[in-house]
Design an enzyme around this catalytic site. Sequence first.
Site, PDB file in Angstrom:
ATOM      1  N   GLY A 210       9.266   2.751   4.562  1.00 10.27           N
ATOM      2  CA  GLY A 210       8.359   1.890   5.310  1.00 10.27           C
ATOM      3  C   GLY A 210       7.434   1.123   4.416  1.00 10.27           C
ATOM      4  CG  ASN A 211       5.610  -2.271   5.653  1.00 11.15           C
ATOM      5  OD1 ASN A 211       4.543  -2.323   6.254  1.00 11.15           O
ATOM      6  ND2 ASN A 211       6.756  -2.660   6.205  1.00 11.15           N
ATOM      7  NE  ARG A 212      -0.013   0.419   0.125  1.00 11.69           N
ATOM      8  CZ  ARG A 212      -1.197  -0.168   0.065  1.00 11.69           C
ATOM      9  NH1 ARG A 212      -2.200   0.271   0.805  1.00 11.69           N
ATOM     10  NH2 ARG A 212      -1.393  -1.186  -0.741  1.00 11.69           N
ATOM     11  CB  SER A 213       1.917  -3.527   7.593  1.00  5.39           C
ATOM     12  OG  SER A 213       1.306  -4.204   8.666  1.00  5.39           O
TER      13      SER A 213
END
Length: 401
Positions: A210-213
């Site tokens: 995933g990503n940190r958004s």
Amino acid sequence: MAGHDVGHRLTIVVGVTGGIAAYKAVAVVRAFVLAGHDVHVVATDAALRFVGKPTFEAISRNVVETDLYEGVAQVRHVAIGQAADLIVIVPATANTIAGLAAGLAGDLLGTTVLASAAPVVIAPAMHTEMWSNPATVANVATLRSRGMTIVGPAVGRLTGSDSGAGRLAEPEEIVAAALAVLRPRDLEGRRVLVTAGGTREALDPVRFVGNRSSGRQGLAIAAAAAARGAAVTLIGANLEVTAPASMTVRHVVSTLELEAAVTDAAPGSDLVIMAAAVADYRPETIAESKIKKETQGDRLTVELVRNPDILAGLAASRRPGQVVVGFAAETEPDDERLLALGREKIARKGSDFLVVNRVGWNEGFATESNTVLVLDAAGDIVMEASGSKESVADRLLDLLA
Ligand code: CTP
């Protein structure tokens, strides 16, 4: 304070009540006047023990109203409230807050608020004990539930030698919060689709890439669009923030789920804003059960395959009149090269606008503020904005509306 100008002249009632912080109401009145608004001060008798009428009259450039029994022929006790576009009470004492919660009409400020349909913004100031007293807590909750906006109080030095919660919010903050309440209803009747958050691609039943958004910027845009009258659908991918009730929310996890939800909602939207951070790749296969070290050994190789480009698909299939906005998250530190990347990206994606923001370990993602520049389809910079994600959202909607 020119940045707060809402574009047209408002009639603002500033209610001043009896607290030491009444002197700070002068700065609030002055800021409204300098922004071009017509300001009428309604002061309680107690307020005038702290700051004199001449000060408020000179700064507001209008007569200060205090007395319920003056100007009865003009029915002032309701006329002032009826004429107001906005009522701001600064400072609001515990006594005033209790009176407002009870709907008391014993003074001119009470009748003004009761007779008005305008939004009411309240900036409390009192000692910590009074602010945290259950009576005040319940009264503030009542005012909030009626749609009034509470600004502050801040935590800091109080009048005596003590400090704590109860200090009046800074005048700039009160002015900004008050004018934000009066967002233009320029998206009335428009259907706006916003994606927010970051997609996650499952590796196995318990793990993902995933990503940190956090979804904060997208949510701020969705909330601002709803406040401006739009019917908003928010497609949230793993949001770390809670969406308000003013919009329809659909939750998704992966890019393919996001794509399905967007494909479903986009045809019925006038404006589509793709603020979500979309995973470009997903694991080719998802393990049925938890990936185990015993079977994997010292190395684990996961084959990733490309996800569809949702934004490019949207832009290619948009109907006439529909506006599609993309975001570009870039780690490029050099301004010129960042701009070049943005230009190259909007040409590739084919959207009407591209909001370029820099992201990094401490920038962009999961932070409270943001700095962006907006490119149009020709690659020209049409806007630059910096500040809280809420203010960036408003600036972007000013452009799009
Ligand atoms: N986006 C999308 N589908 C994808 C990837 C991105 O719709 N598979 C959208 C994002 O929501 C955003 C825009 O495209 O509005 C740009 O996203 P970004 O991650 O900055 O760009 P990428 O397409 O990933 O390009 P690059 O790999 O060059 O950074």
